[in-house]
Write a protein that holds these residues in place. Structure first.
Motif, PDB file in Angstrom:
ATOM      1  N   MET B  52       0.815  -1.205   0.000  1.00  0.00           N
ATOM      2  CA  MET B  52       0.000   0.000   0.000  1.00  0.00           C
ATOM      3  C   MET B  52       0.853   1.261   0.000  1.00  0.00           C
ATOM      4  SD  MET B  52      -3.372   0.358  -0.053  1.00  0.00           S
ATOM      5  CE  MET B  52      -3.182   1.497  -1.369  1.00  0.00           C
ATOM      6  N   LYS B  55      -1.009   4.620  -0.100  1.00  0.00           N
ATOM      7  CA  LYS B  55      -1.502   5.165   1.175  1.00  0.00           C
ATOM      8  C   LYS B  55      -0.358   5.831   1.933  1.00  0.00           C
ATOM      9  CE  LYS B  55      -4.812   5.600   4.246  1.00  0.00           C
ATOM     10  NZ  LYS B  55      -6.014   6.370   3.925  1.00  0.00           N
ATOM     11  N   GLU B  58       0.142   9.288   0.860  1.00  0.00           N
ATOM     12  CA  GLU B  58      -0.817  10.269   1.367  1.00  0.00           C
ATOM     13  C   GLU B  58      -0.539  10.618   2.819  1.00  0.00           C
ATOM     14  OE1 GLU B  58      -4.770   8.852   0.726  1.00  0.00           O
ATOM     15  OE2 GLU B  58      -4.439   8.550  -1.408  1.00  0.00           O
ATOM     16  N   VAL B 321      -2.282  14.074  -7.375  1.00  0.00           N
ATOM     17  CA  VAL B 321      -3.367  15.014  -7.130  1.00  0.00           C
ATOM     18  C   VAL B 321      -3.010  15.822  -5.889  1.00  0.00           C
ATOM     19  CG1 VAL B 321      -5.823  15.286  -6.684  1.00  0.00           C
ATOM     20  CG2 VAL B 321      -5.032  13.423  -8.121  1.00  0.00           C
ATOM     21  N   TYR B 329      -2.326  14.665  -2.068  1.00  0.00           N
ATOM     22  CA  TYR B 329      -3.693  14.268  -1.754  1.00  0.00           C
ATOM     23  C   TYR B 329      -3.934  12.857  -2.252  1.00  0.00           C
ATOM     24  CZ  TYR B 329      -8.680  14.532  -1.008  1.00  0.00           C
ATOM     25  OH  TYR B 329      -9.944  14.298  -0.556  1.00  0.00           O
ATOM     26  N   LYS B 330      -3.318  12.560  -3.369  1.00  0.00           N
ATOM     27  CA  LYS B 330      -3.461  11.212  -3.929  1.00  0.00           C
ATOM     28  C   LYS B 330      -2.290  10.977  -4.862  1.00  0.00           C
ATOM     29  CE  LYS B 330      -4.961   7.892  -6.615  1.00  0.00           C
ATOM     30  NZ  LYS B 330      -5.138   6.551  -6.151  1.00  0.00           N
ATOM     31  N   LYS B 332      -1.161   8.135  -7.606  1.00  0.00           N
ATOM     32  CA  LYS B 332      -1.420   6.856  -8.280  1.00  0.00           C
ATOM     33  C   LYS B 332      -0.153   6.427  -8.979  1.00  0.00           C
ATOM     34  CE  LYS B 332      -3.126   3.591 -10.915  1.00  0.00           C
ATOM     35  NZ  LYS B 332      -3.420   2.269 -10.369  1.00  0.00           N
TER      36      LYS B 332
ATOM     37  N   THR C  80      -8.082   4.807 -11.831  1.00  0.00           N
ATOM     38  CA  THR C  80      -7.909   5.036 -10.403  1.00  0.00           C
ATOM     39  C   THR C  80      -9.038   5.901  -9.879  1.00  0.00           C
ATOM     40  OG1 THR C  80      -6.327   5.634  -8.697  1.00  0.00           O
ATOM     41  CG2 THR C  80      -6.476   7.098 -10.566  1.00  0.00           C
ATOM     42  N   GLY C  81      -9.072   6.015  -8.604  1.00  0.00           N
ATOM     43  CA  GLY C  81     -10.083   6.849  -7.976  1.00  0.00           C
ATOM     44  C   GLY C  81      -9.448   7.940  -7.157  1.00  0.00           C
ATOM     45  N   VAL C  82     -10.214   8.955  -6.813  1.00  0.00           N
ATOM     46  CA  VAL C  82      -9.771   9.960  -5.839  1.00  0.00           C
ATOM     47  C   VAL C  82     -10.938  10.175  -4.896  1.00  0.00           C
ATOM     48  CG1 VAL C  82      -8.850  12.259  -5.455  1.00  0.00           C
ATOM     49  CG2 VAL C  82      -8.359  11.109  -7.585  1.00  0.00           C
ATOM     50  N   ASP C  83     -10.644  10.156  -3.628  1.00  0.00           N
ATOM     51  CA  ASP C  83     -11.719  10.319  -2.642  1.00  0.00           C
ATOM     52  C   ASP C  83     -11.821  11.784  -2.233  1.00  0.00           C
ATOM     53  OD1 ASP C  83     -13.590  10.088  -0.739  1.00  0.00           O
ATOM     54  OD2 ASP C  83     -12.311   9.086   0.732  1.00  0.00           O
ATOM     55  N   TRP C  84     -12.835  12.494  -2.755  1.00  0.00           N
ATOM     56  CA  TRP C  84     -13.061  13.889  -2.331  1.00  0.00           C
ATOM     57  C   TRP C  84     -14.063  13.840  -1.202  1.00  0.00           C
ATOM     58  CZ3 TRP C  84      -9.626  17.135  -4.194  1.00  0.00           C
ATOM     59  CH2 TRP C  84      -9.052  16.865  -5.430  1.00  0.00           C
ATOM     60  N   ILE C  85     -13.533  13.633  -0.007  1.00  0.00           N
ATOM     61  CA  ILE C  85     -14.435  13.378   1.112  1.00  0.00           C
ATOM     62  C   ILE C  85     -15.200  14.636   1.506  1.00  0.00           C
ATOM     63  CG2 ILE C  85     -12.675  13.775   2.891  1.00  0.00           C
ATOM     64  CD1 ILE C  85     -13.927  11.339   4.358  1.00  0.00           C
ATOM     65  N   GLU C  91     -14.063  10.513  -7.322  1.00  0.00           N
ATOM     66  CA  GLU C  91     -13.731  10.786  -8.710  1.00  0.00           C
ATOM     67  C   GLU C  91     -13.109   9.519  -9.284  1.00  0.00           C
ATOM     68  OE1 GLU C  91     -10.965  13.960  -9.125  1.00  0.00           O
ATOM     69  OE2 GLU C  91     -11.220  14.117 -11.286  1.00  0.00           O
ATOM     70  N   PHE C 139      -9.196  -0.600  -3.493  1.00  0.00           N
ATOM     71  CA  PHE C 139      -8.739   0.563  -2.734  1.00  0.00           C
ATOM     72  C   PHE C 139      -9.874   1.516  -2.383  1.00  0.00           C
ATOM     73  CE2 PHE C 139      -4.246   0.264  -4.743  1.00  0.00           C
ATOM     74  CZ  PHE C 139      -4.014  -0.870  -4.002  1.00  0.00           C
ATOM     75  N   TYR C 140     -10.904   1.584  -3.244  1.00  0.00           N
ATOM     76  CA  TYR C 140     -11.950   2.588  -3.027  1.00  0.00           C
ATOM     77  C   TYR C 140     -13.334   1.987  -2.836  1.00  0.00           C
ATOM     78  CZ  TYR C 140      -8.592   6.127  -4.339  1.00  0.00           C
ATOM     79  OH  TYR C 140      -7.503   6.936  -4.369  1.00  0.00           O
ATOM     80  N   LEU C 164      -7.768   3.288   0.625  1.00  0.00           N
ATOM     81  CA  LEU C 164      -7.488   4.632   0.129  1.00  0.00           C
ATOM     82  C   LEU C 164      -8.645   5.600   0.357  1.00  0.00           C
ATOM     83  CD1 LEU C 164      -5.301   4.362  -3.076  1.00  0.00           C
ATOM     84  CD2 LEU C 164      -4.685   5.082  -0.796  1.00  0.00           C
ATOM     85  N   LEU C 165      -9.735   5.130   0.935  1.00  0.00           N
ATOM     86  CA  LEU C 165     -10.777   6.081   1.342  1.00  0.00           C
ATOM     87  C   LEU C 165     -10.223   6.908   2.489  1.00  0.00           C
ATOM     88  CD1 LEU C 165     -13.952   3.823   1.216  1.00  0.00           C
ATOM     89  CD2 LEU C 165     -13.234   5.547  -0.409  1.00  0.00           C
ATOM     90  N   LYS C 166     -10.534   8.197   2.449  1.00  0.00           N
ATOM     91  CA  LYS C 166      -9.888   9.078   3.419  1.00  0.00           C
ATOM     92  C   LYS C 166     -10.349   8.803   4.846  1.00  0.00           C
ATOM     93  CE  LYS C 166      -7.323  11.629   0.712  1.00  0.00           C
ATOM     94  NZ  LYS C 166      -5.885  11.776   0.853  1.00  0.00           N
TER      95      LYS C 166
END
Lengths: 333, 372, 170
Positions: B52, B55, B58, B321, B329-330, B332, C80-85, C91, C139-140, C164-166
């Protein structure tokens, strides 16, 4: 003395010692040879030049626990390594190392050795089958198909020799080639036609390839291809079970080298008419063994179906043509 | 040899290749459904060395993730350094001094040489040839010694910094690099090509094995030598020049056959091209600083950025990101082998076990990079 | 016409005027927005962003987008994803690239709900997406509807968490 029971026993003891020594020290030679080829030094720590390394290895193997994994066929699993050793040791009895250095003069010794070699392959089959491991099973299947494919050209080639010499006795085959290298079967210029001088080297090459394949050596080590099958039929074996398989393998190499020496290289005959003796025999087999080791550390492994294709499509036709031509020459000239 | 496999469902068996297996070079597991020695279905099972990293990125600052980059593709760690630096520099708008760019190229290419040499050794080991391993390690060792001298480590480098590199190179490194290249050049034709490439057993073993068509390679997103072995002329260094790669004269080897031999030849030719790049870079090496002034804590403006580099295995992408904070923030990581391996199941179908392993070896897998 | 513009025009097929996603209502984060979007498509500076075409579409449109990208010879780099919490949404980002010599990376992005993360799969169009979607699911927790084998890829088989979720706490 000849008929006494002591002669075979003493000889057998001697040959067993010879076999054990060979099995142990061929391993050492292989490691040293491989190391030299790869610009290393190989074993150096145990004894001068690592000479006692085989003893240390043997001790280690013998002192390890004999593990029988769950789910294996107990009897066959135990029998297989023994079966790898016995035929190899027995074959030693009929090999003439020199004119009168032979434990038992058997009339059909050529046939006997091939029969025993087939039994030896049973060890791989049984070991692979009894292990209950899928890799071992694939290895066993490969070993059988490989053995089947390579015994045929080997035997056909031997028939050529038998036709030439008119005997199946190894001692007589070797005795017929005495008196200098021009009398050896590999270039039988004297006493035979020139055409045969072309046939026999081809036979020699066929026989050599077959014996490498029969003894499961690289580049034909399909049964224990470690990058595909871990260690093939030996995967589940530890301690002396593994040790016996290894010793069996080296002994088979020695037997193969002995056979080639007797059938093609004049046995104990000295080249250039030098007086013959057991030292010439040993020199020849070790030269052959070194070649086998050298090949192993130089070439990558081939593929099982290419191996079978080589036998069925090239070696067998060639050996059959050799056989027919030899028969024709014997009849005509 | 790839005749259609015909078998009944009850005649197959499942063979677990790995996660501990000599041919998988790490902890990859492939679930094979076999019909005798033929593969009916192959399904790679990943994740045995998943850590991971995304993670971890981040959780720390931008700089704190730097050492992690080397822990993914440990064979071409400097390219991961480079990729991450490019992404962050693009986000934060950092200019890199020219000398630093040259040093980056030199070290990355040296590292690429070690990676290809190791692949060569391991591939031959897969095929049962033992001795080449030692020859390749001999050469690799010389390069590692050089890299150790300036980066301080031998495998998991953390040499690049945002806006430059950690350490300047010295004359010993430069003369040493010239010497290593000269030595490798003299050894390549005889020790590598005469002994191995032109070996009839090797040729017969890998020619025509594991054919990956151009279209398959595209649909599976293959890049790097795998794509170039399938006739795709794609190399990030040429197609999308980053750093100072546009200033060097080098070729991208492309082979049309798509078999294992083509991939083998691509890598062998790349060794030569990498040496050309290093020589040109050393010849042109400018003077100047090796590190730009960069604040200790970076806070790139919000937005998302992509940066790609060419590693020894293909197109490595970083999608970064930022939200204006001091942590990514992210992040990948698009690792090349992940996509390259995904074609394994389709291509290996109907192959013999040993051929499939030769094919797998030619993909040049580095498992920690796949699992990240 | 440059390759980037051609690619942008091919993607315009996604946006017949009637179904144009309203930028405001979809709530694109201001941070990403620098240029002007023509419908959902924005040509960005490759040197600055690393991508050349930025497409913003509705979740249902990713399949159509994948078809277009497949037709014009692009390959899938990553999903991939992005978590805009803070905005309470996820996203999903698809990165495409092509093998040509003009840098033209295409990014297709869409937003989905954070509570019901579901989006159609594109793995039947581009098999490369198979593993990438499984990884994104790991991850999401995004469900790719229609994916043939959406089981954990990198996480262990029984993993029911999405690291990867915030708001993930180990």
């Amino acid at each position: 003395m000849d008929t006494s029971i002591w002669r075979p026993i003493l000889y057998l003891l001697g040959f067993m010692a010879f076999a054990g020594l060979n099995a142990a020290y061929l391993g050492w030679c292989e490691r040293k040879g491989a190391a030299r080829i790869q610009r290393r030094t190989g074993p150096m720590e145990v004894g001068p030049q690592g000479l006692w390394q085989p003893l240390a290895d043997g001790l280690k193997l013998m002192s390890k626990q004999l593990l029988i994994p769950q789910g294996v066929d107990g009897i066959l699993f135990r029998v297989a390594p023994i079966l790898a050793m016995i035929p190899a040791l027995t074959s030693m009895a009929v090999i003439p190392f020199a004119g009168n250095v032979q434990a038992r003069a058997v009339g059909l010794s050529v046939l006997l050795i091939f029969a025993l070699a087939s039994v030896g392959m049973m060890a791989v089959l049984l070991g692979g089958w009894a292990s209950g491991n899928k890799y071992s099973l694939i290895s066993a299947a490969r070993a059988v198909s490989q053995n089947l494919a390579y015994e045929i050209p080997m035997l056909v080639t031997v028939i050529t020799i038998v036709m030439l010499t008119g005997t199946m006795n190894l001692e007589q085959i070797a005795a017929a080639q005495q008196g200098g290298f021009w009398n050896w079967n590999i270039f039988p210029v004297a006493g035979h036609s020139l055409a045969q001088a072309i046939i026999m080297p081809i036979s020699f090459v066929i026989f050599f390839i077959c014996s490498v394949a029969e003894t499961n050596r690289a580049p034909f080590d399909m049964a224990e291809a470690e990058s595909e099958l871990i260690a093939g039929h030996m995967t589940e074996y530890g301690s002396m079970g593994f040790g016996l398989f290894m010793m069996g393998e080296y002994l088979n190499m020695v037997i193969g080298a002995c056979l080639i020496t007797i059938l093609f290289l004049g046995g104990w005959d000295g080249p250039l008419g030098l007086s013959g003796g057991i030292w010439w025999f040993l020199a020849k087999i070790y030269l052959l063994l070194f070649t086998v080791i050298w090949v192993r550390w130089t070439y990558p492994r081939t593929q099982i179906y290419k191996l079978l294709n080589l036998s069925w499509k090239i070696l067998i036709p060639f050996s059959l043509v050799n056989l027919v031509l030899t028969a024709a020459f014997i009849k005509i000239f | 040899m790839n005749e259609p496999v015909q078998c009944r469902a009850d005649e197959t068996f499942v063979l677990n290749l790995g996660p501990q297996h000599p041919a998988t070079h790490g902890v990859l597991r492939v679930k094979l459904t076999m019909d005798g020695e033929y593969i009916v279905n192959a399904e790679p099972v990943l994740g045995y060395i998943h850590r991971m990293h995304e993670k971890m990125a981040e959780d720390g600052t931008f700089a704190q993730f730097m050492p992690n980059t080397a822990r993914m593709d440990y064979l071409h760690a400097l390219a991961y350094n480079h990729g991450y630096c490019l992404a962050v520099e693009r986000a934060a708008g950092i200019e890199v001094p020219e000398r630093a760019e040259y040093i980056r190229v030199i070290t990355v290419e040296l590292n690429r040489l070690t990676s290809h040499l190791l692949w060569w050794a391991a591939f031959l080991l897969d095929l049962g040839g033992f001795s080449p391993l030692l020859y390749a390690f001999d050469d690799r060792e010389q390069i590692l010694d050089l890299l150790e001298r300036i980066t301080g480590s031998r495998l998991t480098y953390c040499y690049f910094r945002f806006g430059g590199v950690y350490n300047d190179i010295d004359d010993v490194f430069i003369t040493g690099t010239y010497a290593v290249i000269k030595r490798l050049r003299s050894r390549l034709p005889r020790l590598y090509h005469d002994l191995v490439t032109h070996n009839i057993i090797l040729k017969k073993r890998i020619t025509g094995i594991g054919i990956l068509s151009r279209e398959q390679a595209r649909r599976y997103g293959c890049t790097g030598p795998v794509a170039r072995g399938s006739g795709i002329d794609y190399d990030v260094r040429k197609n999308e020049p980053y750093s100072v790669y546009s200033e060097f004269d080098f070729e991208v080897p492309v082979y049309e056959e798509g078999d294992s031999m083509a991939r083998y030849m691509v890598r062998m030719d790349e060794i030569e091209q990498s040496m050309r790049i290093i020589e040109q870079a050393l010849d042109k090496l400018p003077d100047g600083p090796v590190r730009a002034k960069v604040p200790k804590i970076l806070k790139p403006p919000a937005g998302d950025y992509w940066a790609s580099v060419e590693t020894a295995r293909g197109d490595l992408g970083h999608r970064l990101v930022c939200d204006g904070g001091k942590n990514p923030y992210k992040l990948k990581l698009r690792s090349p082998t992940f996509s390259n391996l995904s074609c394994f199941g389709e291509v290996a179908e109907g192959m013999l076990l040993a051929d499939a392993l030769a094919f797998m070896g030619s993909l040049d897998l580095v498992i920690p990079e796949i699992d990240r | 016409m440059s390759f980037v513009e051609e690619t942008g025009n091919s993607l315009l097929a996604l946006f017949p005027q009637s179904t144009n996603v309203d930028k405001k209502s979809a709530g694109e984060p201001e941070a990403v927005e620098k240029g002007a979007r023509r419908h959902g498509i924005m040509i960005t500076d490759h040197a600055e962003r690393g991508t050349a075409v930025d497409v913003f579409c509705a979740p249902e449109q990713v399949v159509a987008a994948a078809k277009i990208m497949d037709e014009i010879g692009f390959f899938l780099e990553a999903v991939t994803g992005v978590d805009w919490i803070k905005e309470d949404r996820l996203e999903v980002i698809y990165d495409y690239n092509h093998y040509g010599f003009e840098p033209c990376r295409v990014v297709i992005r869409t937003f989905i709900s954070r509570t019901e993360p579901e989006i159609p799969t594109i793995s039947h169009i581009l098999p490369a997406a198979d593993w990438h979607e499984r990884e994104t699911h790991d991850f999401y927790g995004i469900r790719f509807a229609g994916h043939p084998n959406l089981v954990p890829l990198l996480l262990s088989e029984d993993a029911d968490f999405h690291p990867l979720l915030k708001d993930f706490t180990p």
